[in-house]
Motif scaffolding. Sequence first.
Motif, PDB file in Angstrom:
ATOM      1  N   GLY A  23       0.818  -1.209   0.000  1.00 41.96           N
ATOM      2  CA  GLY A  23       0.000   0.000   0.000  1.00 41.96           C
ATOM      3  C   GLY A  23       0.851   1.257   0.000  1.00 41.96           C
ATOM      4  O   GLY A  23       0.463   2.273   0.570  1.00 41.96           O
ATOM      5  N   LEU A  24       2.022   1.193  -0.657  1.00 43.79           N
ATOM      6  CA  LEU A  24       2.936   2.336  -0.659  1.00 43.79           C
ATOM      7  C   LEU A  24       2.461   3.431  -1.600  1.00 43.79           C
ATOM      8  O   LEU A  24       1.915   3.163  -2.671  1.00 43.79           O
ATOM      9  N   LYS A  25       2.684   4.656  -1.160  1.00 46.66           N
ATOM     10  CA  LYS A  25       2.426   5.802  -2.026  1.00 46.66           C
ATOM     11  C   LYS A  25       3.537   6.815  -1.797  1.00 46.66           C
ATOM     12  O   LYS A  25       4.298   6.707  -0.830  1.00 46.66           O
ATOM     13  N   GLN A  26       3.632   7.777  -2.672  1.00 41.57           N
ATOM     14  CA  GLN A  26       4.701   8.760  -2.575  1.00 41.57           C
ATOM     15  C   GLN A  26       4.666   9.453  -1.213  1.00 41.57           C
ATOM     16  O   GLN A  26       3.606   9.845  -0.729  1.00 41.57           O
ATOM     17  N   GLY A  27       5.829   9.565  -0.577  1.00 43.59           N
ATOM     18  CA  GLY A  27       5.922  10.217   0.724  1.00 43.59           C
ATOM     19  C   GLY A  27       5.873   9.259   1.901  1.00 43.59           C
ATOM     20  O   GLY A  27       6.166   9.643   3.029  1.00 43.59           O
ATOM     21  N   ASP A  28       5.491   7.997   1.666  1.00 37.99           N
ATOM     22  CA  ASP A  28       5.471   7.013   2.746  1.00 37.99           C
ATOM     23  C   ASP A  28       6.896   6.743   3.224  1.00 37.99           C
ATOM     24  O   ASP A  28       7.867   6.935   2.490  1.00 37.99           O
ATOM     25  N   VAL A  29       7.004   6.283   4.441  1.00 40.08           N
ATOM     26  CA  VAL A  29       8.292   5.938   5.031  1.00 40.08           C
ATOM     27  C   VAL A  29       8.324   4.436   5.251  1.00 40.08           C
ATOM     28  O   VAL A  29       7.354   3.857   5.731  1.00 40.08           O
ATOM     29  N   LYS A  43       6.399  -1.039   5.930  1.00 41.96           N
ATOM     30  CA  LYS A  43       5.824   0.298   5.852  1.00 41.96           C
ATOM     31  C   LYS A  43       5.614   0.799   7.268  1.00 41.96           C
ATOM     32  O   LYS A  43       5.039   0.102   8.109  1.00 41.96           O
ATOM     33  N   ARG A  44       6.128   1.988   7.559  1.00 41.64           N
ATOM     34  CA  ARG A  44       5.953   2.552   8.894  1.00 41.64           C
ATOM     35  C   ARG A  44       4.530   3.069   9.032  1.00 41.64           C
ATOM     36  O   ARG A  44       4.030   3.797   8.179  1.00 41.64           O
ATOM     37  N   ALA A  45       3.892   2.666  10.099  1.00 42.86           N
ATOM     38  CA  ALA A  45       2.544   3.172  10.373  1.00 42.86           C
ATOM     39  C   ALA A  45       2.660   4.640  10.736  1.00 42.86           C
ATOM     40  O   ALA A  45       3.599   5.039  11.423  1.00 42.86           O
ATOM     41  N   SER A  46       1.744   5.434  10.273  1.00 42.18           N
ATOM     42  CA  SER A  46       1.821   6.857  10.603  1.00 42.18           C
ATOM     43  C   SER A  46       1.521   7.054  12.080  1.00 42.18           C
ATOM     44  O   SER A  46       0.687   6.361  12.660  1.00 42.18           O
ATOM     45  N   SER A  47       2.227   7.976  12.664  1.00 40.76           N
ATOM     46  CA  SER A  47       2.027   8.253  14.090  1.00 40.76           C
ATOM     47  C   SER A  47       0.851   9.212  14.256  1.00 40.76           C
ATOM     48  O   SER A  47       0.484   9.913  13.320  1.00 40.76           O
ATOM     49  N   VAL A  49       0.906  11.943  15.725  1.00 38.44           N
ATOM     50  CA  VAL A  49       1.432  13.291  15.493  1.00 38.44           C
ATOM     51  C   VAL A  49       1.435  13.595  14.004  1.00 38.44           C
ATOM     52  O   VAL A  49       0.994  14.653  13.565  1.00 38.44           O
ATOM     53  N   ASP A  50       1.952  12.643  13.197  1.00 36.69           N
ATOM     54  CA  ASP A  50       1.958  12.841  11.746  1.00 36.69           C
ATOM     55  C   ASP A  50       0.539  13.004  11.215  1.00 36.69           C
ATOM     56  O   ASP A  50       0.274  13.851  10.363  1.00 36.69           O
ATOM     57  N   ALA A  51      -0.363  12.186  11.707  1.00 41.36           N
ATOM     58  CA  ALA A  51      -1.741  12.209  11.215  1.00 41.36           C
ATOM     59  C   ALA A  51      -2.460  13.511  11.561  1.00 41.36           C
ATOM     60  O   ALA A  51      -3.330  13.960  10.828  1.00 41.36           O
ATOM     61  N   SER A  52      -2.097  14.122  12.689  1.00 37.21           N
ATOM     62  CA  SER A  52      -2.800  15.340  13.108  1.00 37.21           C
ATOM     63  C   SER A  52      -2.095  16.615  12.687  1.00 37.21           C
ATOM     64  O   SER A  52      -2.596  17.714  12.938  1.00 37.21           O
ATOM     65  N   PHE A  53      -0.939  16.495  12.017  1.00 38.56           N
ATOM     66  CA  PHE A  53      -0.190  17.684  11.617  1.00 38.56           C
ATOM     67  C   PHE A  53      -1.054  18.600  10.749  1.00 38.56           C
ATOM     68  O   PHE A  53      -1.617  18.185   9.756  1.00 38.56           O
ATOM     69  N   GLY A  54      -1.160  19.850  11.157  1.00 33.49           N
ATOM     70  CA  GLY A  54      -1.908  20.842  10.397  1.00 33.49           C
ATOM     71  C   GLY A  54      -3.407  20.769  10.557  1.00 33.49           C
ATOM     72  O   GLY A  54      -4.145  21.495   9.891  1.00 33.49           O
ATOM     73  N   LEU A  55      -3.890  19.928  11.453  1.00 30.74           N
ATOM     74  CA  LEU A  55      -5.326  19.718  11.597  1.00 30.74           C
ATOM     75  C   LEU A  55      -6.065  20.997  11.969  1.00 30.74           C
ATOM     76  O   LEU A  55      -7.153  21.257  11.491  1.00 30.74           O
ATOM     77  N   TRP A  56      -5.448  21.817  12.846  1.00 32.20           N
ATOM     78  CA  TRP A  56      -6.119  23.030  13.315  1.00 32.20           C
ATOM     79  C   TRP A  56      -5.476  24.297  12.766  1.00 32.20           C
ATOM     80  O   TRP A  56      -5.614  25.357  13.341  1.00 32.20           O
ATOM     81  N   ARG A  57      -4.781  24.204  11.650  1.00 35.58           N
ATOM     82  CA  ARG A  57      -4.053  25.364  11.124  1.00 35.58           C
ATOM     83  C   ARG A  57      -4.977  26.529  10.762  1.00 35.58           C
ATOM     84  O   ARG A  57      -4.562  27.667  10.760  1.00 35.58           O
ATOM     85  N   ASP A  58      -6.224  26.257  10.461  1.00 29.27           N
ATOM     86  CA  ASP A  58      -7.150  27.322  10.081  1.00 29.27           C
ATOM     87  C   ASP A  58      -7.935  27.858  11.267  1.00 29.27           C
ATOM     88  O   ASP A  58      -8.844  28.675  11.097  1.00 29.27           O
TER      89      ASP A  58
END
Length: 84
Positions: A23-29, A43-47, A49-58
Motif C-alpha cells: 500500500g505504498l504511495k509517494q511520501g510514505d516511510v 511500511k511505517r505506520a503513521s504516528s 502526530v503525523d496524522a494530526s499535523f496541520g489539523l487546526w491550522r485554520d
Amino acid sequence: MNVLKIEDPSHIELPVEVGERLGLKQGDVIIITIEDQRVIMEKRASSPVDASFGLWRDLPPDREHIDTLRDEWDERLNEQLHDE
C-alpha cells in the motif's frame, strides 16, 4: 517471488506488485532491517502526530481563549506558590 537485477545498488526500483501489496504511495516511510543476508522492508505506520499535523491550522486561538489560558496558568502558579 520477484527477482530484480541491480543496476545501481544505491537505487532499487521495487516491482509494482510489492508497492501495491504494501500500500505504498509517494511520501510514505519504510523501515529497512538487515538480518544476515536478508533485507526486511516494512511500511511505517503513521504516528498520531503525523496524522494530526496541520489539523487546526485554520483555527487560530482568539484573544478570549488566550486570556483564559493565562488566567488558568496564573491560578495554578499562585496555588503552587501558596502550597510551598
